[in-house]
Enzyme design. Structure first.
Site: not given
Ligand SMILES: *Cc1c(COP(=O)(O)O)cnc(C)c1O
Length: 391
Positions: A206, A178, A237
């Site tokens: 992602h 990320s 996302k």
């Molecule tokens: C954004 C993210 C999460 C968390 O997801 P949310 O739905 O925003 O809580 C978990 N793992 C990774 C690698 C992320 O980038």
């Protein structure tokens, strides 16, 4: 009393250049957003396909609101499960090519719940050094021994595994990282996990909807049909909704539904949110062209940055990191871009290791070439002004 205590702690955070504040949007999350009445070019959104204001998703939410109302009214195991929760889980399983799936309130909750339910004190968790905070928190909560291996380094993973012969264990990694935007070496990890009889968990937060022919994530990117025991992802996302998921065998999913505390002790996602996720999954499967555009834009943007003299890798992914080092430099860079009405986040510790503060640019499929060009020009101007690049 609390004023003194927390003001002191805040002063330290500020002195270290790590103080963070929220920026409030007055518009939907798109390639442009409104902040304090200004039109800003958004270059830091995780909404990679630009679906947050998509008409089909809004219609799906409206229809679900009319049919089911607002809140879900209970946790999934009591009164909060609706027929569409079940349908979404079936669709996610089909999407990921697994037997079953389970939806959590967020991706964060999924990671914390899954890892702490799967691994126990006698286990060892082998975790990539740059894994997401929610993975790290899940590892800590599990009580298992944690062996951190060098980022995307199968040889170091092997060395770490050899230090714990015969112990039950889990290898866990981000699929698409990320902050660096690079992709985990999944084929090697699958082979290592098999050979050492360890479970393998991949967090495709992602990559879901972004990588792979059908948007299936890094597993599909590598053409892996099997070998991933625990496939985690998020709906928040590219899918422009909310919620985390895990896909895997019937027995894994049934076990997690009975043991993952962040699943059991939290209210089910609202029906409107679930309907949006279902509609977004459908769009993602049917519209591969947006993913192709996203990949082309990303590769082109990286190439242009490199031509200007920025140190940027050539990954086929929409997360582009410009590492600057000091947090104040990253913040200054981001501020100057905002003065040019361009939103690029500065990412600082604890999100990244000390000394690697950076700008993180996220490309969206809905950015036009013109918008991206404007972004590149401003990044070049600020980069020269701050002495990050010379030419
Ligand atoms: C954004 C993210 C999460 C968390 O997801 P949310 O739905 O925003 O809580 C978990 N793992 C990774 C690698 C992320 O980038």
């Amino acid at each position: 009393m609390t004023e003194n205590l927390f003001d002191k702690k805040l002063q330290k955070i500020k002195a270290d250049g790590l103080y963070r504040q929220m920026k409030y949007l007055l518009s939907p999350q798109g390639s442009h957003v409104r902040i304090v009445g200004e039109d800003i070019l958004m270059l830091s959104s995780n909404s990679y396909l630009g679906l947050c204001f998509d008409e089909r998703l809004r219609k799906a939410a409206h229809a679900a609101l009319e049919q089911y109302g607002t809140g879900s009214g209970g946790s999934r195991l009591t009164t909060g499960s609706y027929d569409i929760h079940k349908r979404l889980e079936e669709e996610i399983a089909a999407f990921k090519g697994t037997e079953a799936a389970l939806v959590f309130g967020t991706g964060y909750m999924a990671n914390v719940g899954i890892i702490s339910a799967v691994a126990s004190k006698s286990w060892v968790i082998f975790s990539d050094r740059l894994n997401h905070a929610s993975i790290i928190d899940g590892c800590r909560l599990s009580g298992a021994e944690i062996a951190v291996y060098a980022h995307c380094d199968p040889a170091d993973l092997e060395r770490k595994i050899s230090q714990f012969p015969g112990r039950p264990g889990l290898i866990v990694t981000d699929g698409l990282f990320s902050v660096d935007g690079d992709i985990a070496p999944l084929p090697s990890l699958v082979e290592i996990a098999r050979r050492h009889k360890l479970l393998l968990m991949v967090d495709d937060a992602h990559a879901t909807g972004v990588l792979g022919k059908n948007g299936g994530g890094t597993t599909e990117h590598f053409g892996l049909d099997e070998g991933i025991d625990i496939a985690m992802g998020t709906l928040s996302k590219a899918l422009a909704s909310e919620g985390g998921f895990v896909a895997g065998s019937h027995s894994l999913i049934d076990y997690l539904a009975n043991t993952a505390r962040s699943f059991i002790f939290s209210t089910a996602l609202s029906p409107a949110t679930i309907a949006v996720s279902l509609a977004a999954l459908d769009i993602i499967r049917k519209e591969p062209a947006a993913r192709v555009t996203l990949c082309e834009h990303s590769l082109w943007f990286r190439e242009e940055l490199r031509t200007m003299g920025f140190d940027v890798a050539d990954y086929p992914t929409p997360i582009i990191s410009i590492v600057l080092g000091r947090p104040d430099v990253a913040v200054d860079f981001s501020k100057r871009l905002m003065e040019n009405r361009i939103f690029v986040s500065a990412i600082r510790p604890p999100t990244v290791p000390a000394g690697t503060s950076r700008l993180r640019i996220n490309i969206m499929a809905t950015h036009t070439k013109g918008e991206l060009t404007r972004g590149l020009e401003a990044i070049g101007d600020v980069g020269r002004a701050l002495g990050v690049i010379t030419s």
